[in-house]
Design an enzyme around this catalytic site. Structure first.
Site: not given
Ligand code: GUN
Length: 296
Positions: A97, A120, A53
């Site tokens: 995460q 997200d 990322k």
């Protein structure tokens, strides 16, 4: 029939080129999109995803920060950190995460992220918007699956899509996105899971089969019909003594066996994976535009 292998790297590359142009337009106007990625603990797969990322941000000119916290971090410490990034105008997107260590509530953490920075698409506000089909941040993997279908010439409109798996990250949202009355959607969707009876009978009805169960090579040739389009979301590390590292990545689909019957199939790695990160970049760009009142 031998399937076309859908090259996720190529599709991702062309979308990233589009994003890069947009980012440079914003930067010329003094706007720098920013993403913070927070990782708690040492999960090896998560470490790899987080690194990728950061690399994608660098490549596209998006400002990124990675916060690596020890597994002993308390829930309150993490929530306080999120509060700070919620307030920090330098960051348009905040990503924590998953999975988190067991002593931290995923639900509480996801709720704490400002929905306007939730690149997200996991905050219940954004999940709700997705369900009703209003503008939101779509979760990256399901959105990547949709884009991959469209850009590989396999528009799901009117097709019977069978989704294997009902996770909040992939199974449920991909089904939700593909049943929308919208361009690139309009599918008839069946969701199957561990309690589904006569599973192979269901999967054999799929025009498009999306496998997201985390079970290496689970989908066999006798579970699909001729001409199926297969999207393999599984990322499973299995032991392979012939590989230098002693392991290799495989999907949820028995690729070699299913490839012979399918019209098109995604490989693992190099299928859905690169699309997930690309959609994250797209959401971060979108968040920066919203935060700065940018009109296309
Ligand atoms: N873990 C596995 N997939 C994802 C994802 O898309 N986002 C986050 N935050 N964690 C994940």
């Amino acid at each position: 029939m031998v399937a076309e292998v859908i090259n996720g790297n190529e599709v991702a590359k062309s979308i990233r080129a589009e994003i890069k142009i947009e980012v440079s337009k914003l930067k010329k106007a003094g706007i720098e999109p920013g993403l913070v990625v927070i990782i708690v603990g040492e999960d090896p797969a998560s470490q790899v995803y987080v690194r990728k990322k950061g690399e994608a941000c660098n490549d596209l000119g998006i400002c990124s920060e990675t916060v690596r916290l020890p597994a002993s971090t308390t829930e309150n410490e993490l929530l306080a950190l999120i509060d700070n990034y919620n307030k920090n105008p330098k960051f348009d997107g905040i990503l924590v995460q998953l999975p988190l260590p067991k002593h931290i509530s995923e639900e509480k953490v996801l709720l704490r992220i400002d929905p306007g920075k939730d690149v997200d698409g996991f905050h219940p506000v954004n999940v709700g918007k997705m369900v009703v089909g209003s503008e939101s941040y779509l979760p990256c993997t399901p959105h990547g699956v949709q884009e991959l279908l469209i850009r590989s010439g396999n528009d799901p409109s009117g097709k019977h899509v069978v989704v294997l798996g009902r996770s909040n990250i992939v199974g449920k949202p991909v089904a939700c996105i593909l049943i929308q009355k919208a361009k690139g959607a309009d599918a008839t969707v069946t969701i199957c899971h561990s309690r589904t009876k006569n599973l192979a009978e269901m999967t054999r009805q799929a025009d498009i089969l999306i496998a997201a169960i985390g079970s290496p090579g689970f989908v066999k040739a006798d579970m699909v019909k001729d001409g199926v389009v297969v999207i393999d979301v599984g990322v499973n590390r299995i032991s392979d003594p012939s590989a230098k590292s002693g392991t290799r990545l495989v999907g949820d689909v028995d690729f070699d066996a299913v490839k012979v019957k399918a019209k098109a199939i995604t490989p693992v790695p190099g299928g859905v994976g690169p699309m997930t990160i690309t959609m994250l970049m797209q959401n971060t760009l979108k968040a920066a535009k919203v935060h700065h009142g940018w009109k296309d």
